[in-house]
Design a protein around this motif. Structure first.
Motif, short mmCIF file in Angstrom:
data_model
loop_
_atom_site.label_atom_id
_atom_site.label_comp_id
_atom_site.label_asym_id
_atom_site.label_seq_id
_atom_site.Cartn_x
_atom_site.Cartn_y
_atom_site.Cartn_z
N LEU A 1 -8.00 -8.98 111.44
CA LEU A 1 -9.10 -9.69 110.64
C LEU A 1 -8.60 -9.72 109.33
N ASN A 2 -9.16 -10.71 108.31
CA ASN A 2 -8.92 -10.80 107.16
C ASN A 2 -9.96 -9.85 106.24
N SER A 3 -9.72 -8.59 106.64
CA SER A 3 -10.66 -7.53 106.17
C SER A 3 -11.17 -7.70 104.79
N PRO A 4 -10.36 -7.73 103.66
CA PRO A 4 -10.70 -7.74 102.20
C PRO A 4 -11.92 -8.91 102.05
N LEU A 5 -11.83 -10.07 103.06
CA LEU A 5 -12.78 -11.03 102.93
C LEU A 5 -13.84 -10.79 103.59
N LEU A 6 -13.70 -10.25 104.91
CA LEU A 6 -14.82 -10.14 105.89
C LEU A 6 -15.73 -8.88 105.88
N LEU A 7 -15.07 -7.73 105.49
CA LEU A 7 -15.64 -6.55 105.71
C LEU A 7 -16.33 -5.79 104.25
N ASP A 8 -17.24 -4.94 104.24
CA ASP A 8 -17.40 -4.42 103.26
C ASP A 8 -16.74 -3.25 102.93
N ARG A 9 -17.13 -2.07 102.04
CA ARG A 9 -16.19 -1.14 102.01
C ARG A 9 -16.38 0.01 102.90
N GLN A 10 -17.40 -0.26 103.89
CA GLN A 10 -17.57 0.67 104.98
C GLN A 10 -16.99 0.14 106.24
N LEU A 11 -16.25 -0.90 106.08
CA LEU A 11 -15.75 -1.61 107.11
C LEU A 11 -16.75 -2.40 108.19
N ARG A 12 -17.92 -2.62 107.38
CA ARG A 12 -19.05 -3.27 108.18
C ARG A 12 -18.75 -4.76 107.87
N LEU A 13 -19.03 -5.54 109.10
CA LEU A 13 -18.95 -7.15 108.85
C LEU A 13 -20.14 -7.67 108.02
N LYS A 14 -19.65 -8.33 106.93
CA LYS A 14 -20.54 -8.59 105.91
C LYS A 14 -21.61 -9.56 106.54
N ALA A 15 -21.30 -10.50 107.32
CA ALA A 15 -22.50 -11.16 107.93
C ALA A 15 -23.00 -10.72 109.10
N ALA A 16 -22.77 -9.47 109.58
CA ALA A 16 -23.53 -8.76 110.69
C ALA A 16 -23.41 -7.22 110.30
N PRO A 17 -24.18 -6.61 109.51
CA PRO A 17 -23.71 -5.37 109.10
C PRO A 17 -23.73 -4.27 110.20
N HIS A 18 -24.36 -4.64 111.30
CA HIS A 18 -24.63 -3.64 112.55
C HIS A 18 -23.51 -3.35 113.25
N ILE A 19 -22.34 -4.47 112.77
CA ILE A 19 -20.99 -4.15 113.49
C ILE A 19 -20.05 -3.48 112.55
N ARG A 20 -19.44 -2.82 112.87
CA ARG A 20 -18.23 -2.08 111.96
C ARG A 20 -16.83 -2.30 112.79
N PHE A 21 -15.67 -2.26 112.17
CA PHE A 21 -14.40 -2.32 112.82
C PHE A 21 -13.62 -1.24 112.38
N ALA A 22 -12.90 -0.98 113.60
CA ALA A 22 -12.06 0.25 113.29
C ALA A 22 -10.56 0.24 113.98
N GLY A 23 -9.52 0.60 113.19
CA GLY A 23 -8.23 0.72 113.79
C GLY A 23 -7.54 -0.53 113.58
N GLN A 24 -6.67 -0.87 114.30
CA GLN A 24 -5.42 -1.95 113.77
C GLN A 24 -6.09 -3.06 113.54
N ILE A 25 -7.25 -3.61 114.32
CA ILE A 25 -7.65 -4.97 114.13
C ILE A 25 -8.03 -5.27 112.76
N THR A 26 -8.17 -4.07 112.01
CA THR A 26 -8.77 -4.26 110.67
C THR A 26 -7.36 -4.79 109.74
N GLY A 27 -6.26 -5.01 110.22
CA GLY A 27 -5.03 -5.42 109.80
C GLY A 27 -4.44 -4.21 109.17
N CYS A 28 -4.66 -2.89 109.40
CA CYS A 28 -4.00 -1.85 109.02
C CYS A 28 -2.86 -1.74 109.74
N GLU A 29 -1.72 -0.79 109.33
CA GLU A 29 -0.61 -0.98 110.27
C GLU A 29 -0.63 0.48 110.99
N GLY A 30 -1.01 0.18 112.43
CA GLY A 30 -1.08 1.36 113.35
C GLY A 30 -2.14 2.37 113.03
#
Ligand code: FAD
Length: 354
Positions: free
Chosen positions: A325-354
């Motif tokens: 994901l393009n996290s800085p654009l799509l997620l807030d500081r708690q890694l919640r999806l800004k458009a649907a805050p009941h959903i959080r993302f974790a791990g490499q899908i957030t764009g972090c390296e491993g």
């Protein structure tokens, strides 16, 4: 049973999230598609927390390295991933590398013992419309869910190419040619006089011929939709590095500095290093040798490396599309999806390296 939190993806991030929540008594459903009839293009087992691209958690030095500091912080949080890694550790200099099977088994056993955690082998195809959710489906998120995420974020999913390195059976390595040592003869973190890496020495002529073989070797071709996807600089295929210049590999994964060959007393012109991949020491990973060469070509070319002339491969290298994901654009500081805050993302899908 109703759940407090639904976690999608039982990889490293999903397993850790499940552990942290369920051991505090929250009711958690952990949905993992492997074991329910699905496989990713890179995973080989149905085990939770299977490590794929590398068996290394990279540096474990918490004073001079950001990754090592993160390990340290995770240990402070009683991380399951770090505890399992400690029990599965294999020698790897200042890096933290593990036996993948022991590691996964440790994670699974700890999760299975949590009474409020339900591990369900199922593939989830849509982002849930309600309920606290953690999406931890990694770089190889299954297609339907990836499309659902793209629809929810309004963004084209981002992707790049990533490659995995081959693994060699130890018994097929010629130790009359290779030798064991860490760079600058650093002692192993595991103590006991262990020397962490197998080193295969190359002369200038051997190195030049090997590089030419990489350049000429037949590679896997891209599908049309993949053609403009860039490579990840931190995990570049070896033949792509070879294209960048004659010495690029000698200053990268084939760097000889600090590696005295005991048979000559000198550093070779270039070195191929292998790192232990399992506790038994029967499998060794070719460090930095991720590749998209065709399988037959890999076997032929890697057997020209001194000491690997009879190498037998437990796994050959390969290439995978890596979605994030393009996290800085799509997620807030708690890694919640800004458009649907009941959903959080974790791990490499957030764009972090491993
Ligand atoms: C392509 C690739 C690239 C890698 N790159 C790196 C790297 O750059 N650096 C590094 O240190 N390590 C890398 N690794 C190695 C290591 O395996 C990962 O770092 C680590 O596994 C990431 O943890 P994760 O939990 O985010 O994802 P994963 O461990 O991949 O876990 C995701 C899980 O979700 C499951 N899943 C996917 N879609 C669904 C669905 N729709 N429903 C249910 N389950 C689903 C998968 O089966 C998987 O078990 C890479 C691995 C791969 C495969």
């Amino acid at each position: 049973m109703t759940y407090d939190v639904h976690i999608i993806g039982g990889g490293l991030a999903g397993s850790e999230a499940a552990w942290q929540l369920a051991r505090r008594g929250l009711r958690v459903r952990l949905s993992e598609m492997r074991g329910g009839g699905d496989r990713s293009p890179a995973h080989h087992t149905d085990a939770l927390a299977e490590l794929v691209c590398s068996n290394s958690f990279r540096s474990d030095d918490d004073e001079k390295n950001a990754v090592g500091l993160l390990h340290h912080e995770m240990r402070q949080c009683q991380s399951l991933v770090m505890a399992a890694a400690a029990r599965a550790q294999v020698p790897a200099g200042s890096a933290l590398a593990v036996d993948r099977d022991v590691f996964s088994a440790e994670v699974e056993a700890a999760l299975a013992a949590l009474p409020t955690l339900d591990i369900v082998r199922e593939r989830i195809d849509r982002l849930p419309e309600a309920g606290l959710t953690i999406v931890a489906t990694g770089p190889l998120t299954a297609e339907a869910l990836a499309a659902s995420i793209a629809a929810a974020t309004g963004a084209d999913s981002l992707a790049f190419f990533d490659a995995i390195a081959p693994i060699v059976y130890h018994e097929s390595i010629d130790m009359d040619v290779c030798w064991m040592a860490s760079r600058w003869d650093k002692p192993s973190k595991l103590g006991g006089g262990i020397k962490d890496y197998i080193n295969c020495p190359m002369t200038r002529e051997e190195y030049i011929a090997f590089r030419e073989g990489l350049l000429a070797g037949e590679k896997t071709t891209f599908k049309e939709w993949e053609a403009n996807t860039p490579y990840f600089e931190g995990c570049m295929p070896i033949e792509v590095m070879a294209e960048r210049g004659e010495d690029t590999l000698r200053f990268g994964p084939m760097k000889p500095v600090g590696l005295d060959n005991p048979r000559t007393g000198r550093w070779p012109y270039a070195v191929v290093q292998l790192r232990q991949d399992n506790k038994l020491g029967t499998l060794w990973n070719m460090v930095g040798f991720q590749t998209k060469l065709k399988h037959a070509e890999q076997v032929r070319l890697f057997r020209t490396i001194p000491g690997l002339q009879n190498a037998e491969f437990a796994r050959l290298g390969g290439l995978h599309r890596n979605t994030f994901l393009n996290s800085p654009l799509l997620l807030d500081r708690q890694l919640r999806l800004k458009a649907a805050p009941h959903i959080r993302f974790a791990g490499q899908i957030t764009g972090c390296e491993g």
